[in-house]
Design a protein around this motif. Structure first.
Motif, mmCIF file in Angstrom:
data_model
loop_
_atom_site.group_PDB
_atom_site.id
_atom_site.type_symbol
_atom_site.label_atom_id
_atom_site.label_comp_id
_atom_site.label_asym_id
_atom_site.label_seq_id
_atom_site.Cartn_x
_atom_site.Cartn_y
_atom_site.Cartn_z
ATOM 1 N N ALA A 4 0.862 -1.186 0.000
ATOM 2 C CA ALA A 4 0.000 0.000 0.000
ATOM 3 C C ALA A 4 0.895 1.231 0.000
ATOM 4 O O ALA A 4 1.834 1.320 0.764
ATOM 5 N N LYS A 5 0.597 2.146 -0.882
ATOM 6 C CA LYS A 5 1.368 3.383 -0.944
ATOM 7 C C LYS A 5 0.852 4.314 0.144
ATOM 8 O O LYS A 5 -0.324 4.651 0.176
ATOM 9 N N LEU A 6 1.742 4.708 1.026
ATOM 10 C CA LEU A 6 1.374 5.601 2.111
ATOM 11 C C LEU A 6 1.390 7.030 1.592
ATOM 12 O O LEU A 6 2.340 7.460 0.953
ATOM 13 N N LYS A 7 0.348 7.750 1.876
ATOM 14 C CA LYS A 7 0.221 9.117 1.392
ATOM 15 C C LYS A 7 -0.023 10.033 2.582
ATOM 16 O O LYS A 7 -0.997 9.882 3.291
ATOM 17 N N SER A 8 0.896 10.932 2.805
ATOM 18 C CA SER A 8 0.742 11.888 3.896
ATOM 19 C C SER A 8 -0.188 13.002 3.461
ATOM 20 O O SER A 8 -0.036 13.545 2.373
ATOM 21 N N GLU A 51 -9.113 21.938 1.422
ATOM 22 C CA GLU A 51 -8.601 21.993 2.793
ATOM 23 C C GLU A 51 -7.735 20.788 3.122
ATOM 24 O O GLU A 51 -7.171 20.711 4.210
ATOM 25 N N VAL A 52 -7.638 19.840 2.188
ATOM 26 C CA VAL A 52 -6.823 18.642 2.374
ATOM 27 C C VAL A 52 -5.886 18.550 1.185
ATOM 28 O O VAL A 52 -6.316 18.610 0.038
ATOM 29 N N THR A 53 -4.601 18.414 1.460
ATOM 30 C CA THR A 53 -3.637 18.244 0.380
ATOM 31 C C THR A 53 -2.519 17.348 0.868
ATOM 32 O O THR A 53 -2.407 17.083 2.069
ATOM 33 N N THR A 54 -1.701 16.890 -0.039
ATOM 34 C CA THR A 54 -0.603 16.001 0.344
ATOM 35 C C THR A 54 0.598 16.812 0.821
ATOM 36 O O THR A 54 0.785 17.972 0.440
ATOM 37 N N THR A 55 1.385 16.157 1.625
ATOM 38 C CA THR A 55 2.635 16.772 2.077
ATOM 39 C C THR A 55 3.522 17.069 0.875
ATOM 40 O O THR A 55 4.187 18.101 0.821
ATOM 41 N N ASN A 56 3.498 16.187 -0.105
ATOM 42 C CA ASN A 56 4.301 16.370 -1.310
ATOM 43 C C ASN A 56 3.918 17.658 -2.046
ATOM 44 O O ASN A 56 4.782 18.396 -2.512
ATOM 45 N N THR A 57 2.625 17.936 -2.135
ATOM 46 C CA THR A 57 2.165 19.170 -2.786
ATOM 47 C C THR A 57 2.679 20.384 -2.026
ATOM 48 O O THR A 57 3.172 21.346 -2.628
ATOM 49 N N LEU A 58 2.589 20.349 -0.704
ATOM 50 C CA LEU A 58 3.083 21.471 0.098
ATOM 51 C C LEU A 58 4.587 21.647 -0.058
ATOM 52 O O LEU A 58 5.078 22.779 -0.131
ATOM 53 N N LEU A 59 5.320 20.549 -0.124
ATOM 54 C CA LEU A 59 6.773 20.636 -0.325
ATOM 55 C C LEU A 59 7.111 21.278 -1.669
ATOM 56 O O LEU A 59 8.006 22.119 -1.759
ATOM 57 N N LYS A 60 6.388 20.871 -2.718
ATOM 58 C CA LYS A 60 6.615 21.443 -4.052
ATOM 59 C C LYS A 60 6.315 22.936 -4.074
ATOM 60 O O LYS A 60 7.070 23.731 -4.646
ATOM 61 N N LEU A 61 5.180 23.327 -3.457
ATOM 62 C CA LEU A 61 4.811 24.739 -3.431
ATOM 63 C C LEU A 61 5.812 25.561 -2.619
ATOM 64 O O LEU A 61 6.227 26.642 -3.047
ATOM 65 N N ALA A 62 6.190 25.045 -1.458
ATOM 66 C CA ALA A 62 7.152 25.755 -0.622
ATOM 67 C C ALA A 62 8.469 25.959 -1.366
ATOM 68 O O ALA A 62 9.034 27.062 -1.358
ATOM 69 N N ASP A 63 8.938 24.926 -2.034
ATOM 70 C CA ASP A 63 10.180 25.027 -2.788
ATOM 71 C C ASP A 63 10.067 26.066 -3.898
ATOM 72 O O ASP A 63 10.950 26.896 -4.074
ATOM 73 N N ALA A 64 8.968 26.037 -4.638
ATOM 74 C CA ALA A 64 8.776 26.982 -5.744
ATOM 75 C C ALA A 64 8.664 28.420 -5.238
ATOM 76 O O ALA A 64 9.034 29.362 -5.944
ATOM 77 N N LEU A 65 8.166 28.585 -4.013
ATOM 78 C CA LEU A 65 8.015 29.922 -3.422
ATOM 79 C C LEU A 65 9.259 30.350 -2.637
ATOM 80 O O LEU A 65 9.309 31.454 -2.105
ATOM 81 N N GLY A 66 10.236 29.454 -2.547
ATOM 82 C CA GLY A 66 11.460 29.766 -1.804
ATOM 83 C C GLY A 66 11.218 29.851 -0.311
ATOM 84 O O GLY A 66 11.878 30.631 0.384
ATOM 85 N N ARG A 67 10.289 29.053 0.181
ATOM 86 C CA ARG A 67 9.905 29.080 1.600
ATOM 87 C C ARG A 67 9.945 27.687 2.187
ATOM 88 O O ARG A 67 10.109 26.697 1.489
ATOM 89 N N ASP A 71 5.913 28.054 6.472
ATOM 90 C CA ASP A 71 5.663 29.440 6.047
ATOM 91 C C ASP A 71 4.380 29.581 5.240
ATOM 92 O O ASP A 71 3.850 30.687 5.126
ATOM 93 N N ILE A 72 3.915 28.477 4.642
ATOM 94 C CA ILE A 72 2.705 28.594 3.810
ATOM 95 C C ILE A 72 1.447 28.085 4.513
ATOM 96 O O ILE A 72 0.370 28.131 3.947
ATOM 97 N N ILE A 73 1.602 27.637 5.759
ATOM 98 C CA ILE A 73 0.464 27.199 6.545
ATOM 99 C C ILE A 73 0.129 28.277 7.569
ATOM 100 O O ILE A 73 0.994 28.689 8.337
ATOM 101 N N LEU A 74 -1.111 28.748 7.560
ATOM 102 C CA LEU A 74 -1.512 29.751 8.536
ATOM 103 C C LEU A 74 -1.685 29.105 9.905
ATOM 104 O O LEU A 74 -2.201 27.992 10.003
#
Length: 75
Positions: A4-8, A51-67, A71-74
Motif C-alpha cells: 500500500a502506498k502511504l500518502k501523507s 482543505e486537504v492536500t498532500t505533504t508532497n504538494t506542500l513541499l513542491k509549493l514551498a520550494d517553488a516559493l522559496g519558503r 511558512d505557507i500554513i496559517l
C-alpha cells in the motif's frame, strides 16, 4: 502481499499561498509550472475550497516559493 502506498495528507489547514505567490509577482499558472502542481489545486488552496492536500504538494509549493512548508500554513 500487496504494497500500500502511504500518502501523507495535511487536513483542515488554511494556507497563505496567494499572499506568498503575489509577493513574488507570480500568476497561478506560473506557480503551477514552477512547482509542477496543477493550477486547480493552487486555486483551491488559495480560495479555501481545498482543505486537504498532500505533504508532497506542500513541499513542491514551498520550494517553488522559496519558503519552508510552515511558512505557507496559517497558524
Amino acid at each position: 502481499m500487496m504494497n500500500a502506498k502511504l500518502k501523507s495528507e495535511v487536513r483542515n489547514m488554511k494556507f497563505k499561498v496567494k499572499e506568498l505567490r503575489e509577493e513574488l509577482g507570480l500568476s497561478q499558472e506560473e506557480l503551477s509550472q514552477k512547482a509542477k502542481v496543477s493550477r486547480t489545486i493552487i486555486s483551491g488552496l488559495e480560495s479555501g475550497t481545498i482543505e486537504v492536500t498532500t505533504t508532497n504538494t506542500l513541499l513542491k509549493l514551498a520550494d517553488a516559493l522559496g519558503r519552508k512548508v510552515q511558512d505557507i500554513i496559517l497558524p
